[in-house]
Design a protein around this motif. Structure first.
Motif, PDB file in Angstrom:
ATOM      1  N   VAL A  20       0.850  -1.187   0.000  1.00  0.00           N
ATOM      2  CA  VAL A  20       0.000   0.000   0.000  1.00  0.00           C
ATOM      3  C   VAL A  20       0.887   1.238   0.000  1.00  0.00           C
ATOM      4  CG1 VAL A  20      -1.776   1.292   1.252  1.00  0.00           C
ATOM      5  CG2 VAL A  20      -1.822  -1.198   1.265  1.00  0.00           C
ATOM      6  N   ILE A  21       0.561   2.216  -0.857  1.00  0.00           N
ATOM      7  CA  ILE A  21       1.208   3.532  -0.829  1.00  0.00           C
ATOM      8  C   ILE A  21       0.195   4.479  -0.190  1.00  0.00           C
ATOM      9  CG2 ILE A  21       2.342   5.345  -2.176  1.00  0.00           C
ATOM     10  CD1 ILE A  21       2.729   3.255  -4.410  1.00  0.00           C
ATOM     11  N   PRO A  22       0.327   4.783   1.106  1.00  0.00           N
ATOM     12  CA  PRO A  22      -0.768   5.411   1.830  1.00  0.00           C
ATOM     13  C   PRO A  22      -0.933   6.905   1.607  1.00  0.00           C
ATOM     14  CG  PRO A  22       1.064   5.029   3.308  1.00  0.00           C
ATOM     15  CD  PRO A  22       1.443   4.421   1.996  1.00  0.00           C
ATOM     16  N   ASN A  23       0.134   7.600   1.276  1.00  0.00           N
ATOM     17  CA  ASN A  23       0.070   9.057   1.161  1.00  0.00           C
ATOM     18  C   ASN A  23       0.425   9.513  -0.249  1.00  0.00           C
ATOM     19  OD1 ASN A  23      -0.424   9.953   4.038  1.00  0.00           O
ATOM     20  ND2 ASN A  23       1.395   8.678   4.331  1.00  0.00           N
ATOM     21  N   PHE A  24      -0.533  10.200  -0.912  1.00  0.00           N
ATOM     22  CA  PHE A  24      -0.309  10.805  -2.227  1.00  0.00           C
ATOM     23  C   PHE A  24       0.204   9.754  -3.211  1.00  0.00           C
ATOM     24  CE2 PHE A  24       1.424  13.591   1.253  1.00  0.00           C
ATOM     25  CZ  PHE A  24       0.183  14.083   1.620  1.00  0.00           C
ATOM     26  N   GLN A  25      -0.598   8.723  -3.313  1.00  0.00           N
ATOM     27  CA  GLN A  25      -0.232   7.483  -3.993  1.00  0.00           C
ATOM     28  C   GLN A  25       0.270   7.725  -5.418  1.00  0.00           C
ATOM     29  OE1 GLN A  25      -1.880   5.550  -6.569  1.00  0.00           O
ATOM     30  NE2 GLN A  25      -1.630   3.417  -6.001  1.00  0.00           N
ATOM     31  N   ASN A  26       1.263   6.956  -5.794  1.00  0.00           N
ATOM     32  CA  ASN A  26       1.761   6.941  -7.162  1.00  0.00           C
ATOM     33  C   ASN A  26       1.132   5.751  -7.884  1.00  0.00           C
ATOM     34  OD1 ASN A  26       3.238   7.029  -9.514  1.00  0.00           O
ATOM     35  ND2 ASN A  26       5.231   6.670  -8.555  1.00  0.00           N
ATOM     36  N   PRO A  27       0.246   5.996  -8.890  1.00  0.00           N
ATOM     37  CA  PRO A  27       0.142   7.198  -9.712  1.00  0.00           C
ATOM     38  C   PRO A  27      -1.020   8.142  -9.392  1.00  0.00           C
ATOM     39  CG  PRO A  27      -0.983   5.403 -10.808  1.00  0.00           C
ATOM     40  CD  PRO A  27      -0.434   4.838  -9.510  1.00  0.00           C
ATOM     41  N   ALA A  28      -1.901   7.813  -8.470  1.00  0.00           N
ATOM     42  CA  ALA A  28      -3.181   8.516  -8.387  1.00  0.00           C
ATOM     43  C   ALA A  28      -3.148   9.794  -7.561  1.00  0.00           C
ATOM     44  CB  ALA A  28      -4.259   7.571  -7.828  1.00  0.00           C
ATOM     45  N   GLY A  29      -2.224   9.897  -6.617  1.00  0.00           N
ATOM     46  CA  GLY A  29      -2.215  11.051  -5.732  1.00  0.00           C
ATOM     47  C   GLY A  29      -3.171  10.937  -4.560  1.00  0.00           C
ATOM     48  N   TYR A  30      -3.864   9.799  -4.407  1.00  0.00           N
ATOM     49  CA  TYR A  30      -4.846   9.627  -3.338  1.00  0.00           C
ATOM     50  C   TYR A  30      -4.166   9.308  -2.007  1.00  0.00           C
ATOM     51  CZ  TYR A  30      -8.077   8.908  -7.328  1.00  0.00           C
ATOM     52  OH  TYR A  30      -8.800   9.033  -8.477  1.00  0.00           O
ATOM     53  N   THR A  31      -4.895   9.571  -0.910  1.00  0.00           N
ATOM     54  CA  THR A  31      -4.386   9.305   0.433  1.00  0.00           C
ATOM     55  C   THR A  31      -5.326   8.360   1.167  1.00  0.00           C
ATOM     56  OG1 THR A  31      -3.185  11.393   0.602  1.00  0.00           O
ATOM     57  CG2 THR A  31      -3.857  10.367   2.673  1.00  0.00           C
ATOM     58  N   ASP A  71       6.009   4.467   1.701  1.00  0.00           N
ATOM     59  CA  ASP A  71       5.592   5.825   2.042  1.00  0.00           C
ATOM     60  C   ASP A  71       6.642   6.890   1.703  1.00  0.00           C
ATOM     61  OD1 ASP A  71       3.624   7.483   3.086  1.00  0.00           O
ATOM     62  OD2 ASP A  71       4.262   7.237   5.152  1.00  0.00           O
ATOM     63  N   PRO A  72       7.071   7.000   0.442  1.00  0.00           N
ATOM     64  CA  PRO A  72       8.125   7.964   0.129  1.00  0.00           C
ATOM     65  C   PRO A  72       7.674   9.413   0.055  1.00  0.00           C
ATOM     66  CG  PRO A  72       7.460   6.812  -1.861  1.00  0.00           C
ATOM     67  CD  PRO A  72       6.731   6.164  -0.724  1.00  0.00           C
ATOM     68  N   TYR A  73       6.354   9.652  -0.008  1.00  0.00           N
ATOM     69  CA  TYR A  73       5.851  11.014  -0.233  1.00  0.00           C
ATOM     70  C   TYR A  73       5.309  11.689   1.027  1.00  0.00           C
ATOM     71  CZ  TYR A  73       5.911   8.793  -4.790  1.00  0.00           C
ATOM     72  OH  TYR A  73       6.317   8.096  -5.896  1.00  0.00           O
TER      73      TYR A  73
END
Length: 376
Positions: free
Chosen positions: A148-159, A183-185
């Motif tokens: 899971v990319i939880p913050n400002f997801q790549n590619p969508a930008g969603y949180t 969580d790189p962003y």
């Protein structure tokens, strides 16, 4: 922060493709000073092989940041290498893995190259569809990992919302599932309120179900290539063996420079400058899309580098043709199909981090022309 408007000539490529900051918002002078300070203060550490766990002072700084003992931390050459080490350990051939749909194209590539059985779960505007995850688990799927990319997801930008973070942890505990919180962003939020990491919600040092990854590529600069993992010590020790056998030690000069920069007095202001620049650019992009592509749907992100655009379904859009028509007009985008196993023909990702403010409107105007030219 107001930036003078300078527009690129028609022959110049305007790129919404690369998720990296433009050089003008990188603190080049501060990094030069940090590199000198690192060599002056620790010449042996900068010039030696070091250890597989990373530059020891930086490892300690990361552990303190996350409230865990140092044994929970491994510092790597960028967070993609952290991802790769974890995938080598858990995403073995045939192992079931859950990830978002869409997700970062390199994540998909890494999982598929390892022969993992990838299950993509719908990504909603407040994050991964957790009840869809629950349905897979209750239906008998036993994944080794959920990415899971939880913050400002790549590619969508969603949180990912707080409620969904808590629900994912509940599912992880019930089904003995490892959540990979990529969580790189997180530190480049420019609006809204920050949310707790799932690592924190699961007890930090006591966490048994979260492995956390982050990076200094977005907060310091991409070329520095420093990332890290935080996880249970037993898992970190296994990955440390992989790291030793891969490179003996990661890049001590880069990690020492990052540490010196974080210790200096320039980092807070530099990070704030990056966030202000990104906020300005996403605002301009929002305005331009509404003006030139009113038929498109998107959600304006609260941080990060990316915005996901969808054109109306059922109109025969072909993003490969749109991408080619855009390139012919001097605009680069990334097609939505790159972030999915199937579908995405009516979608594309726009990265606003490297686009100069004066080029945003012109870039979207050319993109709108490309969309029109690519119609069936």
């Amino acid at each position: 922060m107001s930036t003078p408007v300078q527009t690129s000539p028609a022959s110049t490529m305007i790129s919404f493709a690369r998720g990296a900051p433009s050089t003008d918002i990188v603190d080049v002078e501060g990094l030069k000073q940090a590199a000198v300070a690192a060599f002056d203060s620790d010449p042996a550490g900068m010039t030696g092989y070091g250890t597989a766990v990373g530059y020891v002072p930086l490892r300690r700084w990361i552990a303190e940041k996350h409230g865990v003992p140092v044994e929970h931390v491994l510092v790597t050459n960028g967070s993609m290498q952290a991802d790769a080490f974890l995938f080598d350990e858990l995403a073995t051939p045939g192992a079931a893995v859950i990830t978002e749909r869409p997700t970062y194209d390199r994540t998909l590539l890494g999982l598929r190259n390892r022969g993992a059985d990838v299950h993509l779960v719908t990504l909603e505007e407040d994050g991964i569809a957790v009840e869809e995850v629950a349905g897979l688990l209750e239906g008998g799927l036993r994944p080794t990992l959920a990415h899971v990319i939880p913050n400002f997801q790549n590619p969508a930008g969603y949180t990912l919302s707080l409620a969904k973070r808590e629900r994912l942890l509940e599912l992880a505990r019930r089904h003995d599932l490892v959540l990979f919180e990529d969580d790189p962003y997180v530190d480049i939020r420019f609006s809204g309120e920050p949310l707790p990491r799932m690592l924190e919600l699961d007890g930090g040092a006591a966490s048994e179900h979260v492995v956390y990854a982050s990076s200094f590529s977005k907060t310091v600069c991409p070329g520095i290539r420093v990332g890290y993992l935080v996880g249970p010590p037993a898992l970190i020790r296994k990955i440390q063996v992989r790291a030793t056998n891969t490179y003996i030690a990661p890049n001590m000069v880069a990690q020492g420079t990052v540490y010196a920069y974080l210790q200096g007095d320039r980092f807070p202001a530099a990070l704030e400058r990056v966030k202000q620049a990104l906020a300005e650019r996403v605002g301009l992009l929002d305005d331009a899309l509404r003006a030139h592509l009113p038929q498109a749907s998107f959600r304006r992100p609260e941080g990060g580098y990316f915005l996901w655009v969808s054109l109306p379904e059922g109109e025969g859009h072909d993003v490969a043709r749109i991408t080619a028509e855009a390139a012919a007009r001097g605009v680069a985008i990334v097609p939505g199909t790159d972030f999915l196993l199937e579908g995405g023909e009516n979608s594309f990702r726009l990265a606003y981090s490297a686009v100069q403010p004066g080029d945003v409107d012109e870039g979207v105007r050319r993109l709108a022309e490309a969309v029109e030219a690519a119609r069936p």
